[in-house]
Design a protein around this motif. Structure first.
Motif, short mmCIF file in Angstrom:
data_model
loop_
_atom_site.label_atom_id
_atom_site.label_comp_id
_atom_site.label_asym_id
_atom_site.label_seq_id
_atom_site.Cartn_x
_atom_site.Cartn_y
_atom_site.Cartn_z
N ALA A 8 -7.53 11.37 -7.15
CA ALA A 8 -8.00 11.54 -5.77
C ALA A 8 -7.69 12.94 -5.27
CB ALA A 8 -7.34 10.51 -4.86
N PRO A 9 -8.58 13.53 -4.47
CA PRO A 9 -8.33 14.89 -3.98
C PRO A 9 -7.16 14.99 -3.03
CG PRO A 9 -10.28 13.94 -2.94
CD PRO A 9 -9.88 13.00 -4.03
N ARG A 10 -6.77 13.86 -2.38
CA ARG A 10 -5.65 13.87 -1.45
C ARG A 10 -4.80 12.63 -1.66
NH1 ARG A 10 -9.56 13.46 2.00
NH2 ARG A 10 -8.44 11.86 3.19
N HIS A 11 -3.51 12.79 -1.48
CA HIS A 11 -2.59 11.66 -1.45
C HIS A 11 -1.90 11.70 -0.09
CE1 HIS A 11 -2.30 12.10 -6.11
NE2 HIS A 11 -3.41 11.47 -5.73
N ASP A 12 -2.50 11.06 0.89
CA ASP A 12 -1.96 11.12 2.25
C ASP A 12 -2.45 9.92 3.04
OD1 ASP A 12 -4.63 11.71 2.77
OD2 ASP A 12 -4.27 13.81 3.29
N ALA A 18 0.85 -1.19 0.00
CA ALA A 18 0.00 0.00 0.00
C ALA A 18 0.88 1.24 0.00
CB ALA A 18 -0.93 0.00 1.22
N ALA A 19 0.41 2.28 -0.68
CA ALA A 19 1.19 3.51 -0.81
C ALA A 19 0.26 4.70 -0.64
CB ALA A 19 1.87 3.58 -2.19
N VAL A 20 0.82 5.82 -0.17
CA VAL A 20 -0.02 6.98 0.09
C VAL A 20 -0.42 7.72 -1.18
CG1 VAL A 20 0.87 7.36 2.42
CG2 VAL A 20 2.04 8.41 0.47
N GLY A 21 0.21 7.39 -2.31
CA GLY A 21 -0.15 8.06 -3.55
C GLY A 21 0.38 7.32 -4.75
N PRO A 22 -0.01 7.75 -5.96
CA PRO A 22 0.40 7.05 -7.18
C PRO A 22 1.89 7.14 -7.45
CG PRO A 22 -0.83 9.05 -7.70
CD PRO A 22 -0.97 8.84 -6.24
N ALA A 23 2.55 8.21 -7.03
CA ALA A 23 3.99 8.32 -7.28
C ALA A 23 4.75 7.26 -6.50
CB ALA A 23 4.48 9.72 -6.91
N ALA A 62 -0.86 -6.99 -5.47
CA ALA A 62 -1.77 -5.86 -5.33
C ALA A 62 -1.05 -4.67 -4.69
CB ALA A 62 -2.97 -6.25 -4.48
N ILE A 63 -1.30 -3.47 -5.22
CA ILE A 63 -0.82 -2.24 -4.60
C ILE A 63 -2.04 -1.34 -4.39
CG2 ILE A 63 0.67 -0.22 -4.74
CD1 ILE A 63 2.50 -1.75 -6.60
N VAL A 64 -2.36 -1.08 -3.14
CA VAL A 64 -3.49 -0.22 -2.80
C VAL A 64 -2.97 1.20 -2.65
CG1 VAL A 64 -5.33 0.22 -1.14
CG2 VAL A 64 -4.58 -2.14 -1.60
N HIS A 65 -3.61 2.14 -3.36
CA HIS A 65 -3.17 3.55 -3.24
C HIS A 65 -4.26 4.47 -3.79
CE1 HIS A 65 -2.34 4.12 -7.58
NE2 HIS A 65 -2.02 2.84 -7.56
N LEU A 117 -5.35 7.01 2.13
CA LEU A 117 -5.03 5.58 2.08
C LEU A 117 -5.86 4.80 3.09
CD1 LEU A 117 -3.42 3.16 1.15
CD2 LEU A 117 -1.59 3.83 2.72
N TRP A 118 -6.05 5.37 4.29
CA TRP A 118 -6.84 4.68 5.30
C TRP A 118 -8.26 4.43 4.82
CZ3 TRP A 118 -6.97 1.54 9.10
CH2 TRP A 118 -8.12 1.45 9.89
N GLU A 119 -8.86 5.39 4.13
CA GLU A 119 -10.21 5.21 3.62
C GLU A 119 -10.27 4.01 2.66
OE1 GLU A 119 -11.35 8.88 1.83
OE2 GLU A 119 -11.32 10.00 3.73
N LEU A 120 -9.24 3.86 1.83
CA LEU A 120 -9.21 2.73 0.90
C LEU A 120 -9.04 1.41 1.64
CD1 LEU A 120 -6.95 4.13 -1.96
CD2 LEU A 120 -9.43 3.89 -1.96
N LEU A 121 -8.14 1.39 2.62
CA LEU A 121 -7.91 0.16 3.38
C LEU A 121 -9.17 -0.25 4.14
CD1 LEU A 121 -4.32 0.88 4.76
CD2 LEU A 121 -4.94 -0.75 2.95
#
Length: 263
Positions: free
Chosen positions: A117-121, A88-93, A109-112, A125-129
Motif C-alpha cells: 500500500a502507498p500509505r500506512h496510516d 484493525a491496524a494502521v499497517g502490516p508491522a 480477522a485483522i484489517v490493515h 485504514l479508513w478506506e479499508l474499513l
C-alpha cells in the motif's frame, strides 16, 4: 570521515532499530541508534481495561499500542482474542505484532493496509474499513496519550460509539553527553548524517537534542528519511532545497532500508 550518505541515525524507540541497524551495517553504513522517545506503559484508568468482547472492532494505531494492550489482557488472564471482535491496524508491522502475540488465532480477522500500500496510516485504514461495508457500532481505539483524532472522528461521524484507550505515553529522550559531543564533531567537520524520523513527536525531540550541540544550518544540511508526507513540514527546514532532499517512504523495514541505500 565517511561521506554523508554512510552515517545513519535511527531514532525509533528501543527494540525497534536492531534489525535495520544490522542490515545497514552489512551495506557499509555507520549506524547510531539514538531513540528520540521513551515509551512508558500506562496503568488502566478508573474505568478499567476495556475488553475486546465488548466491542465489534478494535483499532491499533501502532505496534506499541498493540503490545501494551495485549500485555494488559494477559495480566487479566485473557489468553484468547474473541472472534466477535475484528482487529484493525494502521499497517502490516502493527498487524504482525498482533499475530506474533499468539493471542489472535488464524480465525480472527485483522484489517490493515498491505505492505504494498502507498500509505500506512489512519487514512489508508479508513478506506479499508469503509470498503468493508457498514462501520461496526462499538469501536475500541487503542493508542498513546497523544495522537491524531482523525480516525476516531471518522468512525464517530459514521455512527460508531468510539472508546479511546491510552496504553502508553511517549516521553522525549534527553541524549547523553557522548551523543551530543558526536553531533558537535560532525557539525565542525561538515559531516551530515541521514536521520530516520517516524513521528512528529520524535522530530520535535530530536530537534531539541540537536539544538544543544549544533546549529540550525547544520540540521538543514542533513539528510532525512520520514515515513509520512505530513512529517516533511514538521522538520521545519528553512531551505527549500533541503525540503526537496527529504525522502518519504512507507514505515516498513524493507521500504526504510531501500530509502537509505538509494539515498
Amino acid at each position: 570521515m565517511p561521506n554523508e550518505a554512510q552515517t545513519a541515525i535511527l531514532t525509533r524507540p528501543v527494540g525497534r532499530n536492531e534489525v535495520l541497524a544490522t542490515r545497514l551495517h552489512a551495506a557499509g553504513w555507520q549506524v547510531r541508534a539514538w531513540p528520540a522517545l521513551s515509551i512508558e506503559p500506562l496503568a488502566a484508568g478508573p474505568e478499567g481495561i476495556p475488553l475486546p468482547g465488548d466491542f465489534d472492532l478494535a483499532v491499533f494505531v501502532s505496534g506499541n499500542a498493540a503490545a501494551q494492550y495485549l500485555e494488559q489482557l494477559r495480566a487479566l488472564g485473557m489468553a484468547a482474542w474473541p472472534s466477535s471482535c475484528i482487529a484493525a491496524a494502521v499497517g502490516p508491522a502493527t498487524a504482525a505484532r498482533l499475530r506474533q502475540s499468539g493471542q489472535l488465532d488464524t480465525q480472527c480477522a485483522i484489517v490493515h493496509p498491505g505492505a504494498e500500500a502507498p500509505r500506512h496510516d489512519s487514512e489508508a485504514l479508513w478506506e479499508l474499513l469503509a470498503a468493508r461495508g457498514p462501520i461496526p457500532r462499538r469501536v475500541l481505539l487503542v493508542r498513546g496519550t497523544a495522537g491524531r483524532d482523525w480516525l476516531a472522528e471518522q468512525l464517530h461521524g459514521h455512527g460508531a460509539s468510539v472508546r479511546l484507550h491510552a496504553v502508553y505515553r511517549r516521553v522525549p529522550a534527553r541524549w547523553e553527553a557522548d551523543a551530543l559531543a558526536q553531533l558537535g564533531r560532525w557539525a565542525a567537520d561538515a559531516h551530515y548524517p541521514t536521520w530516520l524520523l517516524t513521528s512528529g513527536e520524535s522530530i520535535d525531540a530530536v530537534r531539541a537534542n540537536v539544538a544543544r550541540a549544533a546549529t540550525e544550518t547544520w540540521w538543514d544540511a542533513c539528510r532525512f528519511i520520514v515515513t509520512h508526507p505530513r512529517l516533511v513540514d514538521r522538520l521545519a527546514l528553512s531551505d527549500a532545497s533541503a525540503r526537496r532532499a527529504v525522502r518519504v517512504c512507507a514505515p516498513a523495514e524493507d521500504a526504510i532500508f531501500n530509502a537509505f541505500v538509494s539515498a
